[in-house]
Design an enzyme around this catalytic site. Structure first.
Site, PDB file in Angstrom:
ATOM      1  N   ARG A  34      33.785  -9.678 -29.674  1.00  0.00           N
ATOM      2  CA  ARG A  34      32.789 -10.753 -29.830  1.00  0.00           C
ATOM      3  C   ARG A  34      33.443 -12.082 -30.205  1.00  0.00           C
ATOM      4  O   ARG A  34      32.865 -13.154 -29.996  1.00  0.00           O
ATOM      5  CB  ARG A  34      31.755 -10.345 -30.896  1.00  0.00           C
ATOM      6  CG  ARG A  34      30.486 -11.224 -30.917  1.00  0.00           C
ATOM      7  CD  ARG A  34      29.517 -10.707 -31.956  1.00  0.00           C
ATOM      8  NE  ARG A  34      28.240 -11.410 -31.986  1.00  0.00           N
ATOM      9  CZ  ARG A  34      27.684 -11.913 -33.086  1.00  0.00           C
ATOM     10  NH1 ARG A  34      28.313 -11.809 -34.252  1.00  0.00           N
ATOM     11  NH2 ARG A  34      26.505 -12.509 -33.042  1.00  0.00           N
ATOM     12  N   ILE A  60      23.812 -16.754 -30.154  1.00  0.00           N
ATOM     13  CA  ILE A  60      24.386 -15.483 -29.704  1.00  0.00           C
ATOM     14  C   ILE A  60      23.668 -14.413 -30.519  1.00  0.00           C
ATOM     15  O   ILE A  60      23.568 -14.506 -31.742  1.00  0.00           O
ATOM     16  CB  ILE A  60      25.928 -15.436 -29.899  1.00  0.00           C
ATOM     17  CG1 ILE A  60      26.496 -14.090 -29.432  1.00  0.00           C
ATOM     18  CG2 ILE A  60      26.350 -15.732 -31.326  1.00  0.00           C
ATOM     19  CD1 ILE A  60      28.031 -14.041 -29.380  1.00  0.00           C
ATOM     20  N   SER A  61      23.119 -13.413 -29.815  1.00  0.00           N
ATOM     21  CA  SER A  61      22.271 -12.424 -30.477  1.00  0.00           C
ATOM     22  C   SER A  61      23.049 -11.570 -31.471  1.00  0.00           C
ATOM     23  O   SER A  61      24.264 -11.423 -31.381  1.00  0.00           O
ATOM     24  CB  SER A  61      21.620 -11.508 -29.437  1.00  0.00           C
ATOM     25  OG  SER A  61      20.744 -12.224 -28.612  1.00  0.00           O
ATOM     26  N   GLN A  62      22.290 -10.995 -32.392  1.00  0.00           N
ATOM     27  CA  GLN A  62      22.838 -10.045 -33.361  1.00  0.00           C
ATOM     28  C   GLN A  62      23.434  -8.861 -32.595  1.00  0.00           C
ATOM     29  O   GLN A  62      22.778  -8.309 -31.709  1.00  0.00           O
ATOM     30  CB  GLN A  62      21.677  -9.581 -34.243  1.00  0.00           C
ATOM     31  CG  GLN A  62      22.039  -8.721 -35.409  1.00  0.00           C
ATOM     32  CD  GLN A  62      20.809  -8.483 -36.291  1.00  0.00           C
ATOM     33  OE1 GLN A  62      19.799  -9.174 -36.160  1.00  0.00           O
ATOM     34  NE2 GLN A  62      20.906  -7.512 -37.165  1.00  0.00           N
TER      35      GLN A  62
END
Length: 213
Positions: A34, A60-62
């Protein structure tokens, strides 16, 4: 920034503890770091299980939500996948490990440029990223085996439902943008669509048209 062994272990533990148990999904999330997708002042928080701001007012998503959405999508190795809302490119990179081909659409040109540079660095040759109005889907490449939407609409967009093949699955957040939304799994059948509610989530709204940047 790249993950240390300890960070990677904690990262995967956090994802598993939230219910991501599919081994193929976990392997993909272990393989795709990530770190490169989180820039600037937030880069040292790349391995926390939290959403983070990116350019163009997006997020940016979890990671655990990325994992749960990917798991719900049930991607098969021969699948052609459409993602609506490229954002950082992290979700598309995960999908690239699971599907034959990934098409990802984003309304902000800057985000597509930045995501494409990471795809190139990672040699993700099965991802096609383009600037487009994601709410209209990608009719030229339809039908899709799987569709993933990473922005919330009040209802599943008609053009996207129409581009899902029979037997195909779409996962998307549905609901008002300022309220709690529901993550929905839609399966297209011979006679229509089956809807399954998965969990409460919060995503940026799905906006028609292209961004200014």
């Amino acid at each position: 920034m790249t993950a240390t062994a300890e960070q990677k272990m904690q990262f995967l533990y956090a994802i598993r503890s939230k219910g991501v148990t599919d081994q193929r999904v976990l392997t993909a999330m272990e393989k795709i770091d990530r770190g490169p997708f989180v820039r600037g002042v937030f880069s040292e928080r790349a391995y926390e299980d939290t959403p983070l701001p990116i350019a163009c007012g997006q997020t940016i998503s979890q990671p655990s939500v990325v994992g749960l959405m990917t798991q719900a999508l049930e991607v098969q190795p021969r699948d052609k996948v459409l993602e609506v809302g490229t954002g950082s490119g992290y979700q598309a990179a995960i999908l690239s490990q699971l599907a034959r081909r990934v098409y990802t659409l984003e309304r902000h040109r800057r985000l597509i440029r930045e995501a494409q540079s990471i795809f190139d660095q990672l040699n993700l040759s099965n991802v096609t990223a383009m600037t487009a109005d994601g709410s209209r889907g990608l009719p030229d490449q339809a039908p899709f085996d799987r569709i993933l939407v990473t922005a919330a609409a009040e209802d599943p967009p008609g053009p996207l439902l129409a581009q899902l093949r029979i037997g195909g699955i779409m996962v998307l957040p549905v609901g008002q943008s300022d309220a709690v939304q529901s993550l929905i799994k839609v399966t297209r059948t011979e006679t229509g669509f089956d809807y399954e509610e998965l969990r409460a989530v919060r995503f940026v709204p799905l906006i028609e048209g292209l961004g200014q940047d």
